[in-house]
Structures are given as structure tokens and as C-alpha cells.
Design a protein around this motif. Structure first.
Motif, PDB file in Angstrom:
ATOM      1  N   ILE A 212      -0.125   8.355   6.658  1.00 26.33           N
ATOM      2  CA  ILE A 212      -0.952   8.698   5.484  1.00 26.33           C
ATOM      3  C   ILE A 212      -2.429   8.491   5.807  1.00 26.33           C
ATOM      4  O   ILE A 212      -3.282   9.315   5.487  1.00 26.33           O
TER       5      ILE A 212
ATOM      6  N   GLN B 297      -3.587  -1.769   0.644  1.00 29.59           N
ATOM      7  CA  GLN B 297      -4.725  -0.890   0.333  1.00 29.59           C
ATOM      8  C   GLN B 297      -4.243   0.441  -0.234  1.00 29.59           C
ATOM      9  O   GLN B 297      -4.779   0.964  -1.211  1.00 29.59           O
ATOM     10  N   GLN B 298      -3.188   0.981   0.362  1.00 27.73           N
ATOM     11  CA  GLN B 298      -2.673   2.273  -0.095  1.00 27.73           C
ATOM     12  C   GLN B 298      -1.959   2.163  -1.439  1.00 27.73           C
ATOM     13  O   GLN B 298      -1.921   3.108  -2.217  1.00 27.73           O
ATOM     14  N   LYS B 299      -1.377   0.990  -1.683  1.00 31.19           N
ATOM     15  CA  LYS B 299      -0.629   0.802  -2.927  1.00 31.19           C
ATOM     16  C   LYS B 299      -1.568   0.584  -4.106  1.00 31.19           C
ATOM     17  O   LYS B 299      -1.347   1.111  -5.206  1.00 31.19           O
ATOM     18  N   THR B 300      -2.598  -0.200  -3.875  1.00 33.81           N
ATOM     19  CA  THR B 300      -3.451  -0.593  -5.001  1.00 33.81           C
ATOM     20  C   THR B 300      -4.827   0.066  -4.977  1.00 33.81           C
ATOM     21  O   THR B 300      -5.556  -0.001  -5.957  1.00 33.81           O
ATOM     22  N   GLY B 301      -5.143   0.627  -3.854  1.00 26.00           N
ATOM     23  CA  GLY B 301      -6.482   1.203  -3.734  1.00 26.00           C
ATOM     24  C   GLY B 301      -7.528   0.158  -3.431  1.00 26.00           C
ATOM     25  O   GLY B 301      -8.719   0.450  -3.336  1.00 26.00           O
TER      26      GLY B 301
ATOM     27  N   ASP C 191      -5.298   9.896   0.093  1.00 24.32           N
ATOM     28  CA  ASP C 191      -5.369   8.676  -0.700  1.00 24.32           C
ATOM     29  C   ASP C 191      -4.133   8.614  -1.596  1.00 24.32           C
ATOM     30  O   ASP C 191      -4.016   9.349  -2.562  1.00 24.32           O
ATOM     31  N   PRO C 192      -3.164   7.768  -1.276  1.00 27.68           N
ATOM     32  CA  PRO C 192      -1.903   7.759  -2.028  1.00 27.68           C
ATOM     33  C   PRO C 192      -2.068   7.268  -3.448  1.00 27.68           C
ATOM     34  O   PRO C 192      -1.214   7.488  -4.289  1.00 27.68           O
ATOM     35  N   VAL C 193      -3.173   6.573  -3.747  1.00 23.63           N
ATOM     36  CA  VAL C 193      -3.361   6.065  -5.110  1.00 23.63           C
ATOM     37  C   VAL C 193      -3.792   7.190  -6.040  1.00 23.63           C
ATOM     38  O   VAL C 193      -3.239   7.380  -7.119  1.00 23.63           O
TER      39      VAL C 193
ATOM     40  N   LEU D 175      -0.866  -1.281   3.848  1.00 21.27           N
ATOM     41  CA  LEU D 175       0.090  -0.936   2.782  1.00 21.27           C
ATOM     42  C   LEU D 175      -0.443  -1.376   1.423  1.00 21.27           C
ATOM     43  O   LEU D 175      -0.329  -0.648   0.424  1.00 21.27           O
TER      44      LEU D 175
ATOM     45  N   ALA E 165       2.718   4.526   6.491  1.00 22.06           N
ATOM     46  CA  ALA E 165       1.369   4.145   6.042  1.00 22.06           C
ATOM     47  C   ALA E 165       0.320   4.612   7.047  1.00 22.06           C
ATOM     48  O   ALA E 165      -0.741   5.124   6.663  1.00 22.06           O
TER      49      ALA E 165
END
Lengths: 72, 428
Positions: free
Chosen positions: B418, A66-70, B424-426, A64, B415
Motif C-alpha cells: 500500500i 499509520q495506515q490504520k489511523t492515519g 492512503d488507506p484511511v 500498520l 502494508a
């Protein structure tokens, strides 16, 4: 050894991979637990088998993040 | 003194405590006694074509010395002619104009049958109607009660027929003998119900006599399933009330029924969305005067909380009732044993060791005295030790910080989804 000790080992292995620049590329969950596939920028791949429920929660938090902040 | 008055879909009563449609509301004599004792309303025992009853009718389940933990009955609706009941309803309403009298009704699923009984009952001045789509025994074998209450189309259609002629608010009483009560609740709303009530009784067989091999109860050596109620069914009823209260398509008031035995139970049902409550088994066990403690206890509770009106309680816990997938997987509690209070009975150790997570150690101090200690890192916070502990305050369940942010199962699965899709959600 208690399950908690198993979890600590799994958490350390996950943290170590992240510190080495790996990120989570795929997660396969099946009857044997979870297999977390990680990859670094050089394209090197590693797979960790996570058996404990706390370990599965932990890599989910990492994912989570990783997906939020890259980044981890 | 808090304001205990309620208004359920236009039906007003001086307090939220109503007697449910059942043996305690069989006659004017009983309902008047109940009102004198302090009950705010009564749902008259179900009216319909007079039936024939059997003997015996009731059975109770006692557990570990507690009498009437559960109650089972095979009594049917009223066995008295409609005219007799109507006369007594009229007289009772005249004597107690400020108390709510709701007529419970059950007829065959035919439009003309519903029209006839609704008109005749409303003529004597009832405050509302409750459609009995829940009685699970006897009448169900004839296509009424739970038999029609289990079919959403029949619930909707019959409610609609009643609403075609009814001038007073219509409550639809639902059966719990169905997988998802919100389906029939929605059908009632679609049919025009002004309110719903739940739960009616649960299909049951109280016991089998291991000496005679007869069922309990039995009628000359033969038994039939009955309807189960009383304290044992409260958790089932509370869940069903909560499920309906949090469903946005069920936007009508709820009258809560099912094992309510004291003012605390009533508060729970109201917090979970009930506007008022109905009681039967507790009154059958202890008599009508239990309502005195209920009123006093509820009033004191509201005063202590600084709440001016009981209606302010309604639905306050509904938002806290969610789906499992919305619970925080990283919230953590552990057991802590207070050794000053613990009597070293070892029940917690046995329960944990045999049936849970093996995290309570039996240790000895320097003097050789035994004590119990939880290995908190291995404790999953299941509560079992504190549940089986016979001493209040000997085990506390305390929150410990997991060090991880809140994360639900649904968030986790999203998550993973995805990740599997390679999105890539970012950057997206």
C-alpha cells in the motif's frame, strides 16, 4: 554489543522521528536491510537504515498503525 | 467407555485402527489373527496380477539404540492368485462381519482391467476398495503404483474407471513421492473418490554396508530403491494429511498412514483431519497385540478429556495449521532454565553457542558453583536448548509479551505494498 542493544537504538531513533512529527513515506528493503524514509509536515525528509530483524518488525507495526489511523 | 467406532466414507469399523495394506495383511490367517487381537479393520495386501518377489526384502534404520526408527522394503504386491485371496477374504468377512475389510487394488492403467478386478473383489463382500497409486518400487517400473499416482490425470481417470462399476466406497491411496500431494488428492476427488489415504512409502535406500559396499538390503550384491516407512516418516505424513485436510477442494474423508506407532500418534493424525488410521511398521515390529494398548490408551484419553466419541477428534487441529505468512511475527517465547533441575551438562550452552543465537551464559554464583542463565532479550525462542536438554523440566519455553500487536508477514507485506502504491488507506 548484543543485537538487542542494536534494536533498542533503532527503536529509539524511529520513536524519536515519530515524536518529531515525521511519518513513514517510503520503505526500501534490499540486501543491506531496510531504509525507512520519513517526512514531516514541513516537507523535511530523513532516512533511517534499519539493520535488525526486530527493528524491521517494529517499523512495520508503526506503518500498520499509520495506515490504520492515519497517525502515529 | 468412549465410542471408538468410526465411519469412513460409509465403511464402518469398531475402532479407528486398521492394518495397512502390507505384509501383515497378506493372508486370511493373518487378518483373522489381527481381528482377534482387536484391530478394527484391515486393508488386504494389494491384489493384482500375481508378481514374483526377491530375497531379501526388508531393511531397518536404527538410530542411537532405537530399533526400527525407519523401515525400508522392496516387497511387491501379492504373489498369490486372486482366487486364493478372494476365498480368504470371503471366509474372513464371514467370521468377522463387523470388522472392515478393504481390498487394496493395483492393475495396469486400463479401464477393462480396473472393471474386472473391482467386480470380482466386490463379489466376495469387501467393505471398500483402496486403489494403490503409491507403491514406489518394482510395480512403478511397470507403470503402476507410484508411477501412475504421480500423474494427476492418471489418478483422476483410473479413479473414475473404478467408480464406474464400484458399489462400495473407493479410497485412493496417494504417493508422497511428489512435490505437492494436494494436486493428486484433488485429482482423486475429481475422479469421484469417496476417500483418500496417505501416505504410501517414500523412495529410499536404507544404507550402504561400508565393509562389503553392498546396498542394504541387497539381492545377491545388487540393490534397488525401496519404500520407507515407520516412525521416521510420521512428520512427513502428518504434514501431508494436514495439507489435504485444510484444502477446501479435498472434501472427502482421509485415512491417515505413516509411522503411526501408538495411540498418541493416532490422536495426532485424527486431530489433523484423519477419520481413522492405518498401521504397518509398528505391527511388524511388535506384533498384532500392540493394538490392545492403542485401544486402551485412546479410550482413556477420550474419557479423561470428557469426549464421548472418537469421531469428535477429527480435524480439531486443522484450523491451527496455516501458512507461514499467517503466523504472528510479534509472538515471542524465550527459554528459562530451572537451575534446581538442571544438571549443568552444558549441552544447551554448547548448542546455543555453536549453532543458534549465543544467548545462554555460563556463570558462577557466590560460592563458585556454575550455573546457566538465558539472556532473554537475545533469545529468539528457537527451542533448540530445550530440544537437546537431556532432563525433563530443566528448560521451559515461556511466552513473554513483546508489547507489540499481532502482525503477520502477509499483513506486513500488504502494508508495504500500500505504501509503495501511494494509497492512503484511511481516506480511501
Amino acid at each position: 554489543m548484543s543485537e538487542y542493544q542494536d534494536f533498542l537504538q533503532e527503536r529509539d531513533r524511529l520513536d524519536f522521528m515519530i515524536q518529531q512529527g515525521y511519518s513513514i513515506k517510503n520503505i526500501i528493503e534490499n540486501l543491506s536491510g531496510a531504509f525507512v524514509e520519513l517526512e514531516n509536515k514541513e516537507g523535511e525528509k530523513e532516512t533511517l537504515q534499519i539493520l535488525t530483524p526486530d527493528g524491521r518488525k517494529y517499523f512495520s507495526v508503526l506503518l500498520l498503525k499509520q495506515q490504520k489511523t492515519g497517525a502515529l | 467407555m468412549a465410542d471408538l467406532r468410526i465411519n469412513l466414507a460409509g465403511i464402518q469399523s469398531p475402532n479407528p485402527f486398521w492394518l495397512a495394506s502390507a505384509p501383515p495383511t497378506n493372508s486370511g490367517y493373518q487378518v483373522q489373527r489381527a481381528f482377534e487381537a482387536g484391530w478394527g479393520g484391515a486393508v488386504w495386501k494389494t491384489l493384482g496380477d500375481p508378481i514374483l518377489n526377491v530375497s531379501s526384502r526388508f531393511a531397518a534404520v536404527s538410530f542411537n539404540g532405537q530399533k526400527v526408527a525407519g523401515f525400508n522394503n522392496i516387497e511387491l504386491i501379492t504373489d498369490r492368485p486372486l482366487e486364493v485371496n478372494l476365498k480368504e477374504i470371503y471366509e474372513t468377512k464371514k467370521k468377522f462381519p463387523n470388522h472392515a475389510i478393504i481390498a487394496s487394488l493395483m492393475v495396469e492403467p486400463k479401464q477393462e482391467k480396473w472393471h474386472e478386478i473391482v467386480k470380482r473383489v466386490e463379489d466376495v463382500g469387501v467393505d471398500g476398495l483402496e486403489l494403490n497409486f503409491g507403491c514406489p518400487h518394482g510395480m512403478a517400473e511397470r507403470g503402476m503404483g507410484a508411477a501412475s499416482g504421480q500423474v494427476p490425470e492418471l489418478v483422476q481417470k483410473q479413479t473414475y474407471w473404478v467408480k464406474e462399476v464400484a458399489k462400495t466406497p473407493v479410497i485412493v491411496k496417494l504417493t508422497p513421492n511428489i512435490t505437492d500431494i494436494t494436486v493428486t488428492a484433488e485429482a482423486a476427488v475429481e475422479g469421484g473418490a469417496d476417500a483418500i489415504s496417505m501416505i504410501n512409502t517414500i523412495n529410499s535406500l536404507a544404507a550402504v554396508d561400508i565393509d562389503t559396499w553392498d546396498t542394504v538390503p541387497h539381492v545377491g550384491g545388487k540393490g534397488a530403491h525401496g519404500g520407507y516407512c515407520g516412525p521416521a516418516v510420521k512428520p512427513i505424513a502428518l504434514h501431508m494429511v494436514g495439507e489435504c485436510a485444510r484444502n477446501p477442494r479435498i472434501n472427502v474423508p482421509i485415512s491417515g498412514i505413516g509411522g503411526i506407532s501408538n495411540w498418541q500418534n493416532a490422536v495426532e493424525f485424527m486431530l489433523m483431519g484423519a477419520t481413522g488410521v492405518q498401521v504397518c511398521t509398528a505391527a511388524m515390529h511388535h506384533g498384532f497385540r500392540i493394538v490392545e494398548d492403542m485401544i486402551e490408551g485412546l479410550n482413556n484419553y477420550l474419557d479423561e478429556k470428557g469426549i464421548a466419541s472418537v469421531s469428535e477428534l477429527v480435524g480439531k487441529s486443522v484450523q491451527k495449521y496455516s501458512d507461514w505468512g499467517d503466523l504472528d511475527l510479534n509472538y515471542k517465547i524465550v527459554a528459562r532454565i530451572n537451575n534446581d533441575t538442571c544438571i549443568n551438562c552444558n549441552k544447551c550452552h554448547i548448542a546455543c553457542e555453536d549453532t543458534s543465537h549465543q544467548c545462554i551464559d555460563m556463570l558462577k554464583d557466590e560460592s563458585g558453583k556454575g550455573y546457566l542463565k538465558v539472556r532473554e532479550e537475545d533469545c529468539v525462542g528457537c527451542n533448540l536448548c530445550s530440544i537437546v536438554c537431556p532432563v525433563d523440566g530443566a528448560i521451559d519455553m515461556v511466552e513473554v509479551k513483546s508489547g507489540l500487536p499481532p502482525m503477520t508477514w502477509n499483513e506486513r507485506q500488504a502494508a508495504l505494498g500500500i505504501l509503495a502504491c501511494g494509497v492512503d488507506p484511511v481516506t480511501k
